[in-house]
Scaffold this motif. Sequence first.
Motif, PDB file in Angstrom:
ATOM      1  N   ASN A 156      71.535 -51.575 -11.855  1.00  0.00           N
ATOM      2  CA  ASN A 156      70.620 -51.404 -10.718  1.00  0.00           C
ATOM      3  C   ASN A 156      69.689 -50.223 -10.902  1.00  0.00           C
ATOM      4  OD1 ASN A 156      71.683 -53.631  -9.365  1.00  0.00           O
ATOM      5  ND2 ASN A 156      73.286 -52.396  -8.398  1.00  0.00           N
ATOM      6  N   ASN A 157      70.205 -49.160 -11.543  1.00  0.00           N
ATOM      7  CA  ASN A 157      69.387 -47.955 -11.723  1.00  0.00           C
ATOM      8  C   ASN A 157      68.193 -48.222 -12.641  1.00  0.00           C
ATOM      9  OD1 ASN A 157      68.812 -45.075 -11.515  1.00  0.00           O
ATOM     10  ND2 ASN A 157      69.476 -44.992 -13.646  1.00  0.00           N
ATOM     11  N   ILE A 158      68.413 -48.957 -13.737  1.00  0.00           N
ATOM     12  CA  ILE A 158      67.324 -49.231 -14.679  1.00  0.00           C
ATOM     13  C   ILE A 158      66.285 -50.143 -14.050  1.00  0.00           C
ATOM     14  CG2 ILE A 158      66.747 -50.248 -16.906  1.00  0.00           C
ATOM     15  CD1 ILE A 158      68.155 -47.530 -17.007  1.00  0.00           C
ATOM     16  N   TRP A 159      66.727 -51.176 -13.320  1.00  0.00           N
ATOM     17  CA  TRP A 159      65.771 -52.069 -12.652  1.00  0.00           C
ATOM     18  C   TRP A 159      64.938 -51.299 -11.623  1.00  0.00           C
ATOM     19  CZ3 TRP A 159      64.731 -56.263 -15.051  1.00  0.00           C
ATOM     20  CH2 TRP A 159      65.709 -57.044 -15.678  1.00  0.00           C
ATOM     21  N   ALA A 160      65.535 -50.276 -11.015  1.00  0.00           N
ATOM     22  CA  ALA A 160      64.847 -49.534  -9.964  1.00  0.00           C
ATOM     23  C   ALA A 160      64.006 -48.380 -10.499  1.00  0.00           C
ATOM     24  CB  ALA A 160      65.863 -48.988  -8.956  1.00  0.00           C
ATOM     25  N   THR A 161      64.164 -48.011 -11.763  1.00  0.00           N
ATOM     26  CA  THR A 161      63.405 -46.886 -12.316  1.00  0.00           C
ATOM     27  C   THR A 161      62.489 -47.340 -13.450  1.00  0.00           C
ATOM     28  OG1 THR A 161      65.330 -46.380 -13.718  1.00  0.00           O
ATOM     29  CG2 THR A 161      65.127 -45.170 -11.642  1.00  0.00           C
ATOM     30  N   LEU A 162      63.075 -47.615 -14.621  1.00  0.00           N
ATOM     31  CA  LEU A 162      62.266 -47.986 -15.777  1.00  0.00           C
ATOM     32  C   LEU A 162      61.496 -49.278 -15.534  1.00  0.00           C
ATOM     33  CD1 LEU A 162      61.285 -47.711 -18.651  1.00  0.00           C
ATOM     34  CD2 LEU A 162      63.466 -48.658 -19.450  1.00  0.00           C
ATOM     35  N   PHE A 163      62.180 -50.303 -15.023  1.00  0.00           N
ATOM     36  CA  PHE A 163      61.481 -51.572 -14.792  1.00  0.00           C
ATOM     37  C   PHE A 163      60.427 -51.418 -13.696  1.00  0.00           C
ATOM     38  CE2 PHE A 163      61.085 -55.832 -12.870  1.00  0.00           C
ATOM     39  CZ  PHE A 163      60.657 -56.518 -13.998  1.00  0.00           C
ATOM     40  N   LYS A 164      60.682 -50.593 -12.720  1.00  0.00           N
ATOM     41  CA  LYS A 164      59.681 -50.325 -11.687  1.00  0.00           C
ATOM     42  C   LYS A 164      58.426 -49.713 -12.292  1.00  0.00           C
ATOM     43  CE  LYS A 164      58.921 -47.564  -7.521  1.00  0.00           C
ATOM     44  NZ  LYS A 164      59.527 -46.616  -6.556  1.00  0.00           N
ATOM     45  N   ASP A 165      58.618 -48.759 -13.227  1.00  0.00           N
ATOM     46  CA  ASP A 165      57.469 -48.155 -13.897  1.00  0.00           C
ATOM     47  C   ASP A 165      56.692 -49.194 -14.709  1.00  0.00           C
ATOM     48  OD1 ASP A 165      58.212 -45.740 -12.833  1.00  0.00           O
ATOM     49  OD2 ASP A 165      59.299 -45.080 -14.619  1.00  0.00           O
ATOM     50  N   PHE A 197      63.802 -59.248  -9.956  1.00  0.00           N
ATOM     51  CA  PHE A 197      63.478 -57.829  -9.771  1.00  0.00           C
ATOM     52  C   PHE A 197      61.971 -57.588  -9.761  1.00  0.00           C
ATOM     53  CE2 PHE A 197      67.912 -57.528 -11.262  1.00  0.00           C
ATOM     54  CZ  PHE A 197      68.418 -56.734 -10.242  1.00  0.00           C
ATOM     55  N   THR A 198      61.188 -58.507 -10.303  1.00  0.00           N
ATOM     56  CA  THR A 198      59.733 -58.411 -10.145  1.00  0.00           C
ATOM     57  C   THR A 198      59.357 -58.590  -8.680  1.00  0.00           C
ATOM     58  OG1 THR A 198      59.322 -59.240 -12.385  1.00  0.00           O
ATOM     59  CG2 THR A 198      57.515 -59.414 -10.808  1.00  0.00           C
ATOM     60  N   PHE A 199      59.975 -59.554  -8.017  1.00  0.00           N
ATOM     61  CA  PHE A 199      59.753 -59.735  -6.579  1.00  0.00           C
ATOM     62  C   PHE A 199      60.130 -58.467  -5.818  1.00  0.00           C
ATOM     63  CE2 PHE A 199      60.583 -64.549  -7.142  1.00  0.00           C
ATOM     64  CZ  PHE A 199      59.242 -64.769  -7.387  1.00  0.00           C
ATOM     65  N   VAL A 200      61.258 -57.875  -6.182  1.00  0.00           N
ATOM     66  CA  VAL A 200      61.719 -56.663  -5.498  1.00  0.00           C
ATOM     67  C   VAL A 200      60.698 -55.539  -5.636  1.00  0.00           C
ATOM     68  CG1 VAL A 200      63.491 -54.869  -5.465  1.00  0.00           C
ATOM     69  CG2 VAL A 200      64.160 -57.264  -5.757  1.00  0.00           C
ATOM     70  N   GLN A 201      60.224 -55.319  -6.869  1.00  0.00           N
ATOM     71  CA  GLN A 201      59.307 -54.212  -7.102  1.00  0.00           C
ATOM     72  C   GLN A 201      57.923 -54.472  -6.515  1.00  0.00           C
ATOM     73  OE1 GLN A 201      60.477 -51.471  -8.002  1.00  0.00           O
ATOM     74  NE2 GLN A 201      62.492 -52.312  -8.551  1.00  0.00           N
ATOM     75  N   LEU A 202      57.458 -55.710  -6.567  1.00  0.00           N
ATOM     76  CA  LEU A 202      56.152 -56.020  -5.980  1.00  0.00           C
ATOM     77  C   LEU A 202      56.170 -55.881  -4.467  1.00  0.00           C
ATOM     78  CD1 LEU A 202      54.877 -59.080  -8.071  1.00  0.00           C
ATOM     79  CD2 LEU A 202      54.235 -56.679  -8.275  1.00  0.00           C
ATOM     80  N   ALA A 203      57.293 -56.234  -3.843  1.00  0.00           N
ATOM     81  CA  ALA A 203      57.410 -56.063  -2.392  1.00  0.00           C
ATOM     82  C   ALA A 203      57.328 -54.588  -2.017  1.00  0.00           C
ATOM     83  CB  ALA A 203      58.728 -56.658  -1.902  1.00  0.00           C
ATOM     84  N   GLU A 204      57.989 -53.749  -2.799  1.00  0.00           N
ATOM     85  CA  GLU A 204      57.949 -52.305  -2.534  1.00  0.00           C
ATOM     86  C   GLU A 204      56.562 -51.741  -2.821  1.00  0.00           C
ATOM     87  OE1 GLU A 204      60.092 -48.229  -4.206  1.00  0.00           O
ATOM     88  OE2 GLU A 204      61.090 -50.176  -4.461  1.00  0.00           O
ATOM     89  N   TYR A 205      55.942 -52.219  -3.903  1.00  0.00           N
ATOM     90  CA  TYR A 205      54.620 -51.714  -4.294  1.00  0.00           C
ATOM     91  C   TYR A 205      53.554 -52.113  -3.273  1.00  0.00           C
ATOM     92  CZ  TYR A 205      50.547 -50.819  -7.259  1.00  0.00           C
ATOM     93  OH  TYR A 205      49.370 -50.347  -7.757  1.00  0.00           O
ATOM     94  N   ALA A 206      53.613 -53.347  -2.783  1.00  0.00           N
ATOM     95  CA  ALA A 206      52.607 -53.842  -1.840  1.00  0.00           C
ATOM     96  C   ALA A 206      52.844 -53.350  -0.422  1.00  0.00           C
ATOM     97  CB  ALA A 206      52.580 -55.374  -1.854  1.00  0.00           C
ATOM     98  N   ALA A 262      57.919 -60.090  -0.819  1.00  0.00           N
ATOM     99  CA  ALA A 262      56.741 -59.713  -1.601  1.00  0.00           C
ATOM    100  C   ALA A 262      55.469 -60.310  -1.005  1.00  0.00           C
ATOM    101  CB  ALA A 262      56.922 -60.150  -3.050  1.00  0.00           C
ATOM    102  N   TRP A 263      55.517 -61.587  -0.648  1.00  0.00           N
ATOM    103  CA  TRP A 263      54.340 -62.233  -0.068  1.00  0.00           C
ATOM    104  C   TRP A 263      53.990 -61.621   1.293  1.00  0.00           C
ATOM    105  CZ3 TRP A 263      50.811 -64.504  -2.576  1.00  0.00           C
ATOM    106  CH2 TRP A 263      51.079 -65.329  -3.656  1.00  0.00           C
ATOM    107  N   LEU A 264      54.996 -61.343   2.099  1.00  0.00           N
ATOM    108  CA  LEU A 264      54.729 -60.757   3.416  1.00  0.00           C
ATOM    109  C   LEU A 264      54.071 -59.387   3.283  1.00  0.00           C
ATOM    110  CD1 LEU A 264      57.910 -61.710   5.488  1.00  0.00           C
ATOM    111  CD2 LEU A 264      55.570 -62.503   5.853  1.00  0.00           C
ATOM    112  N   ALA A 265      54.522 -58.602   2.287  1.00  0.00           N
ATOM    113  CA  ALA A 265      53.919 -57.283   2.074  1.00  0.00           C
ATOM    114  C   ALA A 265      52.437 -57.421   1.730  1.00  0.00           C
ATOM    115  CB  ALA A 265      54.665 -56.546   0.966  1.00  0.00           C
TER     116      ALA A 265
END
Length: 546
Positions: A156-165, A197-206, A262-265
């Motif tokens: 979870n840590n890598i998906w939330a840090t490195l993959f987020k970047d 995890f792309t959906f997760v990060q795009l939702a947070e980014y948007a 992600a879409w709602l964001a």
Amino acid sequence: MPAPVESSKKRKSVKNGGAPSKRRAVAEEDTFAETLSKIQELENQITESRKHYNNIATLISMLNVEPSAKEPELAVAVSLCRVFSRLIAAGNLTESNRAAENEKIIVAWLKERCLEYQRALMAIMREADPTSQITALTLAMRLVKERITHIPGADNNIWATLFKDIVTAVVEANNGQDLQTEFVSKFVKEFEDVRFFTFVQLAEYADVRRSPETLDTLVSILSSCDDAPAADHEFESFFVPRETKTKQLNSVNAHKKRAQEAWLAILRNNLSQAQRKNLLRIMVHNIEPWFSRPELLMDFLTDSYNVGGATSLLALSGLFYLIQEKNLDYPQFYTKLYSLLDADLLHSKHRSRFFRLLNTFLASTHLPATLVASFLKRLSRLALNAPPSAIVVIVPFMYNIFKDHPTCTFMMHRTIRDKDVAADVEKHGMDDPFDNNESNPTRTNAIESSLWEIETLQSHYHPNVAAIARIISEQFTKQAYNLEDFLDHTYQGMVESDLGTGERVLRKTPVVEYQIPKRIFTDRLLEEDGGVDSGPAAFLREFWDF
């Protein structure tokens, strides 16, 4: 004669200018080979002994991303990826509680260098040329895989840090169309954990207000993802091999929920009018299938429907889906739909889409005749100023509606039974009871009117329009017309059908004038008898001085 000699020397210099280029190319090849040899030597030393760990810092300095990442040394980047992959697999970046203090210091130093390398890869993805960007993406995703595979509890840590970047760099990359295409095709579509995890990060980014250009990129990435998984979908393709299957990554509802967020964001973000229209175009096929709760789209669709114009036309299909499938209560739906029938509609590029939906909306036999009659009357009134390609849609559409709603058919022909009233109408005419300014379709009095406009179109200048308008005056022997046969006509296509297939055989000579006048600007009385200038042409003559 010095001048010609000097000129000759110059020409000789230009002619022999290729020799230094060859030498320069050979020198550059030798330099590149020397650099590769040095990189390989530094890498081998790191592999052989821990005392050469400082070579990692040397390689990072050779990446050439300090002032700018536009011209990175890709060979160095690839070498560092191999170095850190070996170190991660060997557990050299994992710190244990029982380790000596000097061991902890080494691990902390290696972690810092790894982070420095990751930041360099992100800079390359943002600023370099497309080839370098794609290479940096591949190396960064390799690090994601190695760290999750070999470092316990780092999932979870890598998906939330490195993959987020990585996702952020892909979205914000300069001229990153090729990079984004590579990311979607090689990772998001191929691997279900990457997509999750792309959906997760795009939702947070948007979730943060973004520029219109960035939102275009987000929409492009999300809409390029595969179709929503079916309820019985089996999750098998994972980027990171897993011995135990996690509940989230193997749940269809979890995947759809993340995509929904992600879409709602994006829908709640700073959307321009053009972006709103684009989202409405892909709403039914690309967005709604990912929503486990489609009713969450209600606010966006109703707001778009209330905008008016082309935006309302595009919002129709999504809104009707919610009404039909999710029992959305929209009591003013037909009133708003009636308001969309304006002069611009029949000239809009979304005309075909609107008629397909309108055909669905008016198909119910439970609709009141007054409402259906209002739609028919408004369309016939608009047809008077419509292009021929729109008229050839309206008449078959009305034919089908009359078949579905026979109570409206007497609008085509009315007989006045009162002889006195009939005589008065024949002498003075009558007013049309239809109120074209009434916004409520149940109060327009259209049911009391007739479709005289369609009869007028039977004298249209275009022969195809005149012919198709005459079907309203004939017996309704046909069950129904296939509307699709008429929706995609254009004025250009109608002209080409007449002129593009050889000479057309005329059955009779076309009539240019119904009555050929003997004079144009003078009245007979005025011309022959010297009468007062008060004839029918008097008004016209006021505009000229004869």
